[in-house]
Design an enzyme around this catalytic site. Structure first.
Site, PDB file in Angstrom:
ATOM      1  CE  LYS A  71      -3.731  -2.376   2.416  1.00 49.37           C
ATOM      2  NZ  LYS A  71      -4.362  -2.656   3.721  1.00 49.37           N
ATOM      3  CD  GLN A 115      -3.444  -4.422   7.328  1.00 47.64           C
ATOM      4  OE1 GLN A 115      -3.440  -3.418   6.631  1.00 47.64           O
ATOM      5  NE2 GLN A 115      -4.006  -5.554   6.940  1.00 47.64           N
ATOM      6  CG  ASP A 137      -9.805  -0.169   5.895  1.00 49.39           C
ATOM      7  OD1 ASP A 137      -9.635  -0.385   4.679  1.00 49.39           O
ATOM      8  OD2 ASP A 137      -8.972  -0.471   6.753  1.00 49.39           O
TER       9      ASP A 137
END
Length: 315
Positions: A71, A115, A137
């Site tokens: 990412k 994460q 997210d």
């Protein structure tokens, strides 16, 4: 433009031998990223600061570190600034909460990524503390609730990746049967919401008849649902859950699952999805590989979300 196989009569689907199209997620993602890079450059040319993304990793999970590394690398390509905060799995919940609160209040931070997975002593719902405006997210209740109500919001990245694939193959799923294998609140459930939502409203869904199964669905029942499905999207993390004999000829199979197994021939680690690729490619109309299918698009949509958030905060 891809052939709309579902506009053919049923007898055509039953007797015609389909040539499977393997969907190249990397190519689709690369196009998105190139366009995003131009958009970010135009944004900064207007004297706005570059969009920023802060990722938090807790523990030493190797997959998490690889995901975040990819990412970060891709973010740099499109011009998005990143910061990665690495914490040991012994971090206290109090300290992690304080970190999130600081990021929420830091003006220069546009997006926050926590994460997963997290250590067992950390409340799994801690991501709820991320400011909804920075929730890249789309996992917070505020954003997910708007998504379920078909309102403008930040949509989970994997959902956007699946949406993009279905848009690319250009098939009308209105009234068709969709099977979602996987019931996680971050992947399976929101994908099911996408498939059955109205394409005319904010979510841009597909008007499909949607069924949700999971890893504990009996094989005979799963097979029955698969054989009746025009599109199967699986995200269970169970290798070879979907076999060739289960799949309806000409159907669309999107594999979101990812597992590491030992290759019996090379005895090395191998990444596989939920779908038995070699079997299903003989039957499906469209099929995503693992790796190289949904994964690259998920990263691209994460960065697209980051830019969308930054542009709202710095119009």
């Amino acid at each position: 433009m891809a052939q709309n196989i579902f506009l053919k009569p049923f007898y055509f689907i039953r007797h015609y031998r389909f040539k499977t199209t393997v969907i190249d997620g990397k190519s689709i993602a690369n196009k998105i990223l190139k366009d995003l890079k131009v958009a970010v450059q135009e944004h900064t040319d207007k004297k706005h600061r570059a969009p920023t993304l802060t990722a938090i990793i807790v523990g030493d999970d190797p997959s998490s570190k690889i995901y975040v590394k990819n990412k970060v690398k891709t973010a740099h390509f499109v011009g998005i600034k990143t910061e990665v905060l690495n914490f040991p799995d012994s971090i206290s919940e109090t300290k992690l909460i304080k970190t999130i609160q600081v990021l929420n209040s830091t003006k220069e931070v546009d997006s926050v990524l926590l994460q997963l997975p997290l250590p067992s002593h950390i409340n799994p719902n801690i991501y709820e503390l991320i400011s909804p405006e920075k929730d890249v997210d789309g996992f917070t209740s505020a954003n997910f609730g708007k998504f379920c109500l078909d309102k403008e919001t930040i949509i989970p990245c994997t959902v956007l990746a699946v949406q993009k694939i279905l848009q690319e193959i250009n098939i009308d799923f209105t009234g068709k049967n969709a099977l979602i294998c996987g019931r996680s609140k971050h992947v399976g459930l929101p994908i099911a919401m996408l498939l059955h939502s109205n394409f005319k409203n904010a979510v841009k869904g597909f008007n499909a008849n949607t069924i949700i199964c999971h890893r504990f669905t009996p094989v005979d029942q799963l097979t029955k649902f698969c054989q009746n499905a025009d599109v199967v999207i699986t995200a269970t993390g169970v290798p070879s859950l979907i076999r060739g004999y289960m799949v309806k000829k000409g159907s669309v199979i999107i594999d979101v699952g990812i597992s590491r197994i030992i290759d019996p021939q090379s005895l090395k680690n191998k990444i596989v999805g939920d779908v038995n690729f070699e079997e299903v490619k003989e039957v499906a109309g469209f099929l995503t590989p693992v790796p190289g299918g949904v994964g690259p698009l998920t990263v691209a949509m994460l960065l697209q979300n980051t830019f969308t958030i930054a542009r709202k905060r710095n119009p």
